[in-house]
Design a protein around this motif. Structure first.
Motif, PDB file in Angstrom:
ATOM      1  N   ALA A 146       5.143  16.245  -1.482  1.00 16.42           N
ATOM      2  CA  ALA A 146       6.056  15.158  -1.123  1.00 16.42           C
ATOM      3  C   ALA A 146       5.842  14.725   0.328  1.00 16.42           C
ATOM      4  CB  ALA A 146       7.501  15.591  -1.340  1.00 16.42           C
ATOM      5  N   ALA A 147       5.757  15.699   1.233  1.00 16.41           N
ATOM      6  CA  ALA A 147       5.550  15.379   2.645  1.00 16.41           C
ATOM      7  C   ALA A 147       4.149  14.843   2.892  1.00 16.41           C
ATOM      8  CB  ALA A 147       5.800  16.621   3.499  1.00 16.41           C
ATOM      9  N   GLY A 148       3.154  15.500   2.299  1.00 17.62           N
ATOM     10  CA  GLY A 148       1.774  15.078   2.521  1.00 17.62           C
ATOM     11  C   GLY A 148       1.509  13.672   2.033  1.00 17.62           C
ATOM     12  N   MET A 149       2.003  13.331   0.856  1.00 15.70           N
ATOM     13  CA  MET A 149       1.785  11.987   0.329  1.00 15.70           C
ATOM     14  C   MET A 149       2.571  10.938   1.116  1.00 15.70           C
ATOM     15  SD  MET A 149      -0.509  12.367  -1.803  1.00 15.70           S
ATOM     16  CE  MET A 149      -0.568  10.651  -2.344  1.00 15.70           C
ATOM     17  N   THR A 150       3.725  11.335   1.641  1.00  9.59           N
ATOM     18  CA  THR A 150       4.474  10.404   2.490  1.00  9.59           C
ATOM     19  C   THR A 150       3.705  10.112   3.770  1.00  9.59           C
ATOM     20  OG1 THR A 150       6.590  11.217   1.619  1.00  9.59           O
ATOM     21  CG2 THR A 150       6.648  10.047   3.721  1.00  9.59           C
ATOM     22  N   PHE A 151       3.166  11.164   4.391  1.00  9.36           N
ATOM     23  CA  PHE A 151       2.355  10.967   5.592  1.00  9.36           C
ATOM     24  C   PHE A 151       1.098  10.158   5.269  1.00  9.36           C
ATOM     25  CE2 PHE A 151       4.596  14.744   7.413  1.00  9.36           C
ATOM     26  CZ  PHE A 151       4.997  14.147   8.598  1.00  9.36           C
ATOM     27  N   ALA A 152       0.460  10.458   4.141  1.00  6.42           N
ATOM     28  CA  ALA A 152      -0.766   9.743   3.772  1.00  6.42           C
ATOM     29  C   ALA A 152      -0.487   8.257   3.542  1.00  6.42           C
ATOM     30  CB  ALA A 152      -1.372  10.370   2.511  1.00  6.42           C
ATOM     31  N   LEU A 153       0.610   7.962   2.856  1.00  4.81           N
ATOM     32  CA  LEU A 153       0.970   6.566   2.630  1.00  4.81           C
ATOM     33  C   LEU A 153       1.308   5.868   3.938  1.00  4.81           C
ATOM     34  CD1 LEU A 153       1.617   4.219   0.737  1.00  4.81           C
ATOM     35  CD2 LEU A 153       3.930   5.160   0.478  1.00  4.81           C
ATOM     36  N   ALA A 154       2.055   6.556   4.807  1.00  4.56           N
ATOM     37  CA  ALA A 154       2.397   5.969   6.104  1.00  4.56           C
ATOM     38  C   ALA A 154       1.137   5.676   6.916  1.00  4.56           C
ATOM     39  CB  ALA A 154       3.322   6.913   6.872  1.00  4.56           C
ATOM     40  N   TRP A 155       0.151   6.570   6.840  1.00  2.99           N
ATOM     41  CA  TRP A 155      -1.097   6.351   7.577  1.00  2.99           C
ATOM     42  C   TRP A 155      -1.844   5.124   7.047  1.00  2.99           C
ATOM     43  CZ3 TRP A 155      -3.571   7.463  11.871  1.00  2.99           C
ATOM     44  CH2 TRP A 155      -4.949   7.203  11.942  1.00  2.99           C
ATOM     45  N   GLU A 156      -1.923   4.994   5.726  1.00  9.53           N
ATOM     46  CA  GLU A 156      -2.632   3.862   5.154  1.00  9.53           C
ATOM     47  C   GLU A 156      -1.939   2.538   5.496  1.00  9.53           C
ATOM     48  OE1 GLU A 156      -5.577   4.057   3.817  1.00  9.53           O
ATOM     49  OE2 GLU A 156      -5.548   6.239   4.038  1.00  9.53           O
ATOM     50  N   VAL A 157      -0.618   2.535   5.454  1.00  2.79           N
ATOM     51  CA  VAL A 157       0.128   1.327   5.837  1.00  2.79           C
ATOM     52  C   VAL A 157      -0.090   1.026   7.312  1.00  2.79           C
ATOM     53  CG1 VAL A 157       2.442   0.340   6.100  1.00  2.79           C
ATOM     54  CG2 VAL A 157       1.853   1.600   4.016  1.00  2.79           C
ATOM     55  N   TRP A 158      -0.080   2.068   8.128  1.00  7.67           N
ATOM     56  CA  TRP A 158      -0.321   1.886   9.570  1.00  7.67           C
ATOM     57  C   TRP A 158      -1.704   1.295   9.817  1.00  7.67           C
ATOM     58  CZ3 TRP A 158      -4.030   3.726  12.903  1.00  7.67           C
ATOM     59  CH2 TRP A 158      -3.789   3.541  14.269  1.00  7.67           C
ATOM     60  N   ASP A 180     -14.829  11.367   7.486  1.00 12.35           N
ATOM     61  CA  ASP A 180     -13.546  10.701   7.273  1.00 12.35           C
ATOM     62  C   ASP A 180     -12.809  11.308   6.081  1.00 12.35           C
ATOM     63  OD1 ASP A 180     -11.637   8.417   7.750  1.00 12.35           O
ATOM     64  OD2 ASP A 180     -12.255   7.943   5.713  1.00 12.35           O
ATOM     65  N   ASP A 181     -13.532  11.557   4.987  1.00  7.56           N
ATOM     66  CA  ASP A 181     -12.901  12.170   3.813  1.00  7.56           C
ATOM     67  C   ASP A 181     -12.385  13.571   4.132  1.00  7.56           C
ATOM     68  OD1 ASP A 181     -13.505   9.915   2.367  1.00  7.56           O
ATOM     69  OD2 ASP A 181     -15.329  10.756   1.472  1.00  7.56           O
ATOM     70  N   VAL A 219      -7.241   3.895  -1.947  1.00 10.10           N
ATOM     71  CA  VAL A 219      -6.985   4.706  -3.143  1.00 10.10           C
ATOM     72  C   VAL A 219      -7.665   6.063  -3.017  1.00 10.10           C
ATOM     73  CG1 VAL A 219      -7.370   4.885  -5.626  1.00 10.10           C
ATOM     74  CG2 VAL A 219      -6.643   2.711  -4.630  1.00 10.10           C
ATOM     75  N   GLY A 220      -8.894   6.065  -2.547  1.00  9.19           N
ATOM     76  CA  GLY A 220      -9.608   7.327  -2.364  1.00  9.19           C
ATOM     77  C   GLY A 220      -8.943   8.212  -1.324  1.00  9.19           C
ATOM     78  N   ASP A 221      -8.479   7.613  -0.226  1.00  3.00           N
ATOM     79  CA  ASP A 221      -7.819   8.390   0.821  1.00  3.00           C
ATOM     80  C   ASP A 221      -6.514   8.996   0.330  1.00  3.00           C
ATOM     81  OD1 ASP A 221      -9.866   7.784   2.523  1.00  3.00           O
ATOM     82  OD2 ASP A 221      -8.795   6.195   3.598  1.00  3.00           O
ATOM     83  N   LEU A 222      -5.772   8.271  -0.485  1.00  6.85           N
ATOM     84  CA  LEU A 222      -4.525   8.816  -1.024  1.00  6.85           C
ATOM     85  C   LEU A 222      -4.800   9.986  -1.963  1.00  6.85           C
ATOM     86  CD1 LEU A 222      -2.477   5.552  -1.726  1.00  6.85           C
ATOM     87  CD2 LEU A 222      -2.084   7.240   0.081  1.00  6.85           C
ATOM     88  N   ALA A 223      -5.855   9.880  -2.754  1.00 13.38           N
ATOM     89  CA  ALA A 223      -6.231  10.986  -3.637  1.00 13.38           C
ATOM     90  C   ALA A 223      -6.627  12.212  -2.823  1.00 13.38           C
ATOM     91  CB  ALA A 223      -7.376  10.563  -4.556  1.00 13.38           C
TER      92      ALA A 223
END
Length: 225
Positions: free
Chosen positions: A144-156, A109-110, A176-180
């Motif tokens: 910028a794009a990667g963190m936006t996608f990562a945040l969208a995934w976590e919210v999803w 997963d990581d 938090v770990g996934d965003l890092a």
């Protein structure tokens, strides 16, 4: 027509036939997989993991670039490599769940968070026309794009199934770990572009000066003037 195949081999956005084949095959297999998952979530080991939502959102992501190009019809060649990079995260998630790698391999997963964000960041750099830009610009766009996608995934994930699953107790630390890891993947994309561009950025040594001509008047050598 694969116009990009005529570019230099060192060009990180050069398109070759195998990229087109992989992109088309990944999309076809993804469509078949989401159709099967929608009918039988157990086939993809996605019970309780929003299989219906995945069956809708994954094709939307995979066909985002074709849709934009069909509507806007830009003059630039079709970005097959960027399209493949956007398709692979959805494809790999379904494949990883299908063969149960998320449960059997503790680090899978990581790894997927790093790789998926790297691919999405790289795709955005290509689509922004910045594959040959300076490293700070590529890093800015990719992060910028990667963190936006990562945040969208976590919210999803949170809205789709986490609050109703057994993972709710550890969801905060996992997020938090996934965003890092997402930041790491996005930064890695910029570094990989830098490495791919390295052969192009090497300075060609200057040619040695030509010897002065014995006939500065321009008359052919051996003539009587």
């Amino acid at each position: 027509m694969v116009t990009g195949s005529r570019r230099s081999r060192s060009d990180p956005v050069a398109t070759h036939e195998w990229v087109v084949v992989l992109d088309v095959c990944a999309k076809l297999v993804l469509l078949l997989a989401v159709s099967r998952v929608a009918l039988d979530p157990g086939w993809g080991n996605l019970e309780g993991k929003a299989p219906g939502t995945r069956a809708i959102t994954y094709p939307m992501l995979a066909f985002l670039v074709p849709l934009v190009y069909a509507v806007r019809r830009p003059a630039a060649p079709y970005p097959w490599l960027a399209d493949l990079f956007i398709t692979l995260p959805a494809f790999s998630d379904l494949l990883g769940n299908r063969i149960d790698l998320y449960d059997r391999v503790t680090w899978f997963d990581d790894a997927m968070h790093v790789v998926s964000t790297c691919l999405l960041g790289a795709a955005t750099v290509i689509l922004a026309g910045s594959a040959h830009a300076t490293f700070p610009r590529r890093l800015t766009i990719s992060v910028a794009a990667g963190m936006t996608f990562a945040l969208a995934w976590e919210v999803w994930e949170y809205c789709a199934f986490v609050t109703r699953s057994g993972e709710v107790g550890t969801a905060y630390a996992d997020t938090v770990g996934d965003l890092a890891l997402g930041w790491l993947g996005a930064a890695t994309a910029a570094v990989l572009f830098e490495l791919a561009n390295a052969p192009r950025s090497r300075k060609v040594p200057p040619s040695p000066p030509r010897p002065a001509s014995a006939h500065r008047s321009g008359a052919p050598i051996g003539s009587d003037g």
